[in-house]
Design an enzyme around this catalytic site. Structure first.
Site, PDB file in Angstrom:
ATOM      1  N   LYS A  32     -22.628  -5.259  -8.652  1.00 19.50           N
ATOM      2  CA  LYS A  32     -22.226  -4.356  -7.571  1.00 19.50           C
ATOM      3  C   LYS A  32     -22.740  -2.944  -7.824  1.00 19.50           C
ATOM      4  O   LYS A  32     -23.207  -2.267  -6.898  1.00 19.50           O
ATOM      5  CB  LYS A  32     -20.704  -4.352  -7.435  1.00 19.50           C
ATOM      6  CG  LYS A  32     -20.145  -3.325  -6.438  1.00 19.50           C
ATOM      7  CD  LYS A  32     -20.632  -3.578  -5.011  1.00 19.50           C
ATOM      8  CE  LYS A  32     -20.171  -2.485  -4.051  1.00 19.50           C
ATOM      9  NZ  LYS A  32     -18.726  -2.504  -3.798  1.00 19.50           N
TER      10      LYS A  32
ATOM     11  N   ASP B 229       0.871  -1.174   0.000  1.00 19.87           N
ATOM     12  CA  ASP B 229       0.000   0.000   0.000  1.00 19.87           C
ATOM     13  C   ASP B 229       0.910   1.226   0.000  1.00 19.87           C
ATOM     14  O   ASP B 229       2.065   1.138   0.437  1.00 19.87           O
ATOM     15  CB  ASP B 229      -0.928   0.006   1.222  1.00 19.87           C
ATOM     16  CG  ASP B 229      -2.073   0.999   1.099  1.00 19.87           C
ATOM     17  OD1 ASP B 229      -3.180   0.585   0.743  1.00 19.87           O
ATOM     18  OD2 ASP B 229      -1.856   2.208   1.351  1.00 19.87           O
TER      19      ASP B 229
ATOM     20  N   THR C 269     -14.577  -1.475  -6.557  1.00 15.27           N
ATOM     21  CA  THR C 269     -15.763  -1.211  -7.377  1.00 15.27           C
ATOM     22  C   THR C 269     -15.352  -0.285  -8.504  1.00 15.27           C
ATOM     23  O   THR C 269     -15.008   0.878  -8.276  1.00 15.27           O
ATOM     24  CB  THR C 269     -16.884  -0.568  -6.547  1.00 15.27           C
ATOM     25  OG1 THR C 269     -17.215  -1.424  -5.449  1.00 15.27           O
ATOM     26  CG2 THR C 269     -18.121  -0.345  -7.401  1.00 15.27           C
TER      27      THR C 269
END
Length: 303
Positions: free
Chosen positions: A183, A43, A108
């Site tokens: 979704k 990350d 998403t």
């Protein structure tokens, strides 16, 4: 914590990668560790990586390093651009992808981008599937997310021991693109419900009705819904700390309206809710929980 040999009787411990350890991703990654899999993480923010390292994860310096150490690599980043960059960019997953390796997009994003990236990954000798999640941070912490799968049946089967670490309600919708379409349908409906609930609470408040009485009265009829049931306590307390941010919901609503337009689908209720979300963003509510629909409705109605 159990030793690894105590896990998965008859099942192989998997080498898993995780890129994107934010509000949701950190907790999803931690549940993979808890179930005994070997986890490599990356990350841009070091704090969640350090916490995951304390739980047993291995920190990598590049997405490519994550992929080279993993059979299955999960992505939980923000948007289309980040997905493309993490997969195909410099130091991206493709540089380290192992033969037969699988990339799982749990972000998403636009369904078409998932299809595009699947073609790229398959051409490189791996495979790609999508597994977007529903529910928010508390479910991520508990390992009880709902998860929609899109990909080849054998790819979904291969990833299932890892997917099951993060969720309890899992459904395969079809090939790549289908789960992401589902979704978007889900999140637009959730946002529209949130806007409807917010209008109702604002009207009730301005009419002088008691908050607790409103919640009870709604539960007696057809208006009862999961959003109100789950968010009523935090709304009452004025707690809008993000479990799923308004900014992310606003992004998903925008993706849905564009997707609907490509299919020729009219979404007047969704478009109206998106206008309210945009007003909330302009009012600086983006980092807050998406239940801030209530706050912007109260602001607009001078409550």
């Amino acid at each position: 914590m159990k030793s690894q040999h105590e896990f998965f009787q008859g099942e192989e411990i998997m080498r898993v990668g995780f890129v994107g350890c934010g509000t949701m991703g950190e907790h999803m990654a931690r549940n993979i560790i808890k179930e005994g899999h070997e986890l490599s993480v990356f990350d841009i923010n070091v704090e969640p990586l350090q916490r995951l390292q304390e739980d047993g994860a291995s920190i990598k310096q590049r997405p490519a390093d994550v992929a080279s150490a993993s059979e299955v690599t999960i992505m939980m980043v923000v948007n289309d651009q980040q997905v493309r960059e993490v997969i195909t960019g410099e130091n991206g997953l493709l540089e380290g992808l192992q033969p037969g390796g699988t990339i799982i997009i749990m972000s998403t994003i636009t369904p078409g981008v998932c299809v595009e990236m699947a073609d790229v990954v398959r051409a490189a000798g791996g495979d790609l599937m999508e597994a977007p999640v529903v529910l928010s941070q508390p479910a991520a912490i508990a390992g009880e997310l709902g998860i929609y799968l899109g990909g080849a049946p054998e790819t979904c089967d291969k990833a299932m021991p890892v997917i099951e670490c993060m969720g309890k309600n899992i459904i395969r919708m079809g090939d790549v693109g289908t789960a992401m379409a589902m979704k978007l349908c889900h999140n637009m409906m959730t946002a529209t419900i949130a806007q409807g609930v917010s209008e109702m609470l604002t009207l009730g408040k301005k009419a002088g009705l008691d908050f607790d009485d409103i919640i009870t009265a709604i539960s007696y009829g057809g208006g009862q819904n999961f959003f109100l049931d789950s968010k009523a306590p935090t709304i009452k307390e004025g707690d809008f700390v993000a479990r799923f941010s308004l900014a992310n919901m606003n992004k998903d609503m925008g993706l849905t309206l564009v997707f609907a337009d490509t299919l020729g689908v009219s979404m007047p209720a969704g478009a109206a809710a998106k206008q309210v979300a945009s007003a909330a963003m302009a009012a600086g509510m983006g980092p807050d929980d998406f239940s801030s629909f209530v706050r912007i409705n109260e602001k607009l109605s001078e409550v």
